[in-house]
Scaffold this motif. Structure first.
Motif, PDB file in Angstrom:
ATOM      1  N   ARG A  35      57.134  43.017  40.032  1.00  0.00           N
ATOM      2  CA  ARG A  35      57.461  43.210  38.622  1.00  0.00           C
ATOM      3  C   ARG A  35      56.300  42.720  37.766  1.00  0.00           C
ATOM      4  N   VAL A  36      55.943  43.456  36.733  1.00  0.00           N
ATOM      5  CA  VAL A  36      54.907  43.012  35.810  1.00  0.00           C
ATOM      6  C   VAL A  36      55.492  41.894  34.963  1.00  0.00           C
ATOM      7  N   ILE A  37      54.831  40.748  34.961  1.00  0.00           N
ATOM      8  CA  ILE A  37      55.355  39.601  34.234  1.00  0.00           C
ATOM      9  C   ILE A  37      54.457  39.148  33.098  1.00  0.00           C
ATOM     10  N   GLY A  38      53.228  39.595  33.063  1.00  0.00           N
ATOM     11  CA  GLY A  38      52.335  39.225  31.974  1.00  0.00           C
ATOM     12  C   GLY A  38      51.380  40.359  31.695  1.00  0.00           C
ATOM     13  N   TRP A  39      51.318  40.798  30.446  1.00  0.00           N
ATOM     14  CA  TRP A  39      50.449  41.916  30.117  1.00  0.00           C
ATOM     15  C   TRP A  39      50.042  41.812  28.661  1.00  0.00           C
ATOM     16  N   ASN A  40      48.990  42.514  28.318  1.00  0.00           N
ATOM     17  CA  ASN A  40      48.517  42.611  26.944  1.00  0.00           C
ATOM     18  C   ASN A  40      47.620  43.842  26.862  1.00  0.00           C
ATOM     19  N   LEU A  41      47.595  44.496  25.729  1.00  0.00           N
ATOM     20  CA  LEU A  41      46.794  45.703  25.542  1.00  0.00           C
ATOM     21  C   LEU A  41      45.774  45.486  24.439  1.00  0.00           C
ATOM     22  N   ASP A  42      44.613  46.030  24.640  1.00  0.00           N
ATOM     23  CA  ASP A  42      43.575  46.010  23.615  1.00  0.00           C
ATOM     24  C   ASP A  42      42.555  47.073  23.977  1.00  0.00           C
ATOM     25  N   THR A  43      41.644  47.346  23.072  1.00  0.00           N
ATOM     26  CA  THR A  43      40.615  48.351  23.339  1.00  0.00           C
ATOM     27  C   THR A  43      39.492  47.797  24.198  1.00  0.00           C
ATOM     28  N   MET A  75      38.271  44.464  27.060  1.00  0.00           N
ATOM     29  CA  MET A  75      38.657  43.351  27.920  1.00  0.00           C
ATOM     30  C   MET A  75      37.994  42.089  27.371  1.00  0.00           C
ATOM     31  N   THR A  76      38.803  41.210  26.805  1.00  0.00           N
ATOM     32  CA  THR A  76      38.287  39.972  26.227  1.00  0.00           C
ATOM     33  C   THR A  76      39.008  38.789  26.845  1.00  0.00           C
ATOM     34  N   ALA A  77      38.456  37.608  26.622  1.00  0.00           N
ATOM     35  CA  ALA A  77      39.120  36.395  27.107  1.00  0.00           C
ATOM     36  C   ALA A  77      40.478  36.242  26.447  1.00  0.00           C
ATOM     37  N   ASN A  78      40.583  36.553  25.156  1.00  0.00           N
ATOM     38  CA  ASN A  78      41.850  36.442  24.440  1.00  0.00           C
ATOM     39  C   ASN A  78      42.905  37.366  25.046  1.00  0.00           C
ATOM     40  N   LEU A  79      42.495  38.553  25.459  1.00  0.00           N
ATOM     41  CA  LEU A  79      43.418  39.493  26.088  1.00  0.00           C
ATOM     42  C   LEU A  79      44.001  38.889  27.368  1.00  0.00           C
ATOM     43  N   ALA A  80      43.145  38.323  28.196  1.00  0.00           N
ATOM     44  CA  ALA A  80      43.602  37.720  29.456  1.00  0.00           C
ATOM     45  C   ALA A  80      44.470  36.492  29.211  1.00  0.00           C
ATOM     46  N   VAL A  81      44.080  35.660  28.237  1.00  0.00           N
ATOM     47  CA  VAL A  81      44.855  34.449  27.939  1.00  0.00           C
ATOM     48  C   VAL A  81      46.236  34.817  27.431  1.00  0.00           C
ATOM     49  N   THR A  82      46.331  35.810  26.560  1.00  0.00           N
ATOM     50  CA  THR A  82      47.638  36.227  26.041  1.00  0.00           C
ATOM     51  C   THR A  82      48.522  36.761  27.165  1.00  0.00           C
TER      52      THR A  82
END
Length: 94
Positions: free
Chosen positions: A24-32, A34-41
């Motif tokens: 199951r996907v438990i952590g995700w975030n979308l952006d244009t 790939m940034t550190a903030n994207l991974a941290v969120t």
């Protein structure tokens, strides 16, 4: 997922974004990008979702009370009461 695979570095499996047991996907975030903030969120979302629920004694007592008042007394049928709920049995006996 990253979309940039045109490099010589090893590509590791994504173990942080999916549950080990159910996939199951438990952590995700979308952006244009790939940034550190994207991974941290995405990681923060996964951590928040996987936190166990902490119930106080009052929470448990309230849940039991709701169960008794909303289901057990008005809806559950008892064989000893000729397949009637406790409330129906009391109403018919009055």
């Amino acid at each position: 997922m990253t979309t940039n695979s045109a490099h010589s570095h090893a590509i590791e499996p994504n173990l942080l974004g999916q549950g080990f047991f159910s996939r199951r996907v438990i952590g995700w975030n979308l952006d244009t990008r790939m940034t550190a903030n994207l991974a941290v969120t995405a990681l923060q979302r996964a951590i928040a979702l996987c936190q166990p629920l902490r119930s106080t004694r009052q929470d448990v007592e309230q849940a039991i009370t709701r169960y008794i008042n909303d289901f057990y007394n008005p809806q559950r049928l008892h064989s000893a009461l000729q397949r009637k709920s406790s409330l129906d049995h009391e109403r018919n006996a009055a």
